[in-house]
Write an enzyme that holds these catalytic residues in place. Structure first.
Site, PDB file in Angstrom:
ATOM      1  N   LYS A   1       0.806  -1.223   0.000  1.00 61.37           N
ATOM      2  CA  LYS A   1       0.000   0.000   0.000  1.00 61.37           C
ATOM      3  C   LYS A   1       0.842   1.277   0.000  1.00 61.37           C
ATOM      4  CE  LYS A   1      -3.686  -0.380  -0.374  1.00 61.37           C
ATOM      5  NZ  LYS A   1      -4.321  -0.615  -1.691  1.00 61.37           N
TER       6      LYS A   1
ATOM      7  N   HIS B   1       6.827  -7.265  -2.602  1.00 56.63           N
ATOM      8  CA  HIS B   1       6.739  -6.552  -1.319  1.00 56.63           C
ATOM      9  C   HIS B   1       7.799  -7.083  -0.349  1.00 56.63           C
ATOM     10  CE1 HIS B   1       3.208  -4.374  -2.390  1.00 56.63           C
ATOM     11  NE2 HIS B   1       2.356  -5.367  -2.301  1.00 56.63           N
TER      12      HIS B   1
ATOM     13  N   SER C   1      -3.841   3.235   4.909  1.00 58.17           N
ATOM     14  CA  SER C   1      -4.169   2.570   3.655  1.00 58.17           C
ATOM     15  C   SER C   1      -4.163   1.049   3.836  1.00 58.17           C
ATOM     16  CB  SER C   1      -3.156   2.979   2.591  1.00 58.17           C
ATOM     17  OG  SER C   1      -3.513   2.432   1.353  1.00 58.17           O
TER      18      SER C   1
END
Length: 301
Positions: A53, A115, A145
């Site tokens: 995010k 990620h 987020s």
């Protein structure tokens, strides 16, 4: 590669967090670990790395347009971004794993997203001297987020309420580990690995055109001013939010009735979530955790 039918992708229960090589993980990102670890990068690969995010889809889309925007317009309208830019460590069974998608990408260069914290990235990316674009977002907006993302995504652990979630975020008990280690680990890597561009989400919001120019120059691409302006316009938040190929609305595990995948894309939305007490506690803890790194963030622009 054809787009899989995801209509049956309903998950019976949310995954549990567990410790994996010192980082909190869920099985969707470790089930294919042997293949992830031994993934063969190429010298012309471009890896897009972020904490969840922090603008991953945004930068993926910018890169996709910079490289392939003119070659195949139908690519932009028929293939969702998660097929064009595979998520390396993902293993969701209903679509091919990230490594398989990456191995079968028809494009050159291959755009791949991850990620993973820097220490878990497959070694071949460093050995091949692949280009890497890292995007970091300030911790407060990132936490907000991530909270809304976890609420709507059944493929993530149960977030609990905002206060519960924030405590977990502070403790680093989130998928892909602590935000603090992630952003500072990649920042340290930048000091020794020259093919890494470290970008800030806040800069992208403040002046998308300028950051698109920075990206083109890092990637050695000559993009005309007209082309750059067109890309900048196409990647504005509202345009991407409406675009079925970039807004993840085709994935059933995400419940858009709870929250859209692309929610606000603003800097400073944390002020609508943090209480005064939470903010003070967060700042105190942040100072401690970030005292040994030189990376600096803006929480408003």
């Amino acid at each position: 590669m054809e787009i899989p039918d995801l209509s049956s992708m309903k998950l019976s229960s949310r995954p549990e967090l567990f410790d994996f090589e010192g980082v909190s993980m869920i099985h969707y990102f470790t089930d294919n670990w042997e293949k992830v670890k031994n993934f063969q990068a190429r010298p012309d690969d471009v890896l897009i790395a972020t904490y969840p995010k922090a603008g991953t889809t945004w930068v993926s889309y910018i890169l996709d347009l910079l490289y392939f925007g003119n070659d195949s317009p139908e690519r932009q309208t028929s293939q969702p971004i998660y097929m064009r830019v595979p998520f390396l460590e993902s293993c969701f069974k209903v679509i091919p794993s990230g490594t398989e998608l990456a191995d079968n990408l028809p494009t050159s260069p291959r755009l791949i997203k991850t990620h993973l914290p820097v220490q878990l990235v497959p070694k071949s990316f460093w050995e091949q001297n692949s280009r890497i674009v890292y995007v970091a977002r300030n911790a407060k907006d990132n936490a907000v987020s991530y909270f809304h993302f976890d609420r709507m995504n059944m493929g993530q652990p149960e977030p609990g309420d905002w206060n519960t979630f924030l405590q977990k975020f502070i403790e680093g008990k989130k998928v892909f580990g602590p935000w603090y280690d992630h952003v500072s680990g990649w920042w340290e890597k930048k000091q020794t690995y020259s093919n890494l561009l470290y970008m800030f989400y806040e800069d992208l919001v403040e002046d998308t055109g300028r950051e698109v120019e920075r990206l083109s120059s890092f990637l050695g691409l000559s993009v005309s001013t007209k082309e750059r302006e067109k890309i900048t316009k196409g990647v504005q938040f509202d345009a991407m939010k409406q675009n079925k190929m970039t807004n993840y609305s085709t994935i059933p595990v995400m419940d858009f009735k709870i929250s859209p995948f692309m929610r606000k894309g603003k800097v400073g939305d944390w002020k609508n979530h943090f209480t005064v007490t939470q903010n003070e506690q967060f700042d105190e803890d942040y100072k401690q955790k970030m005292k040994n790194t030189t990376v600096k963030f803006r929480t408003e622009i």
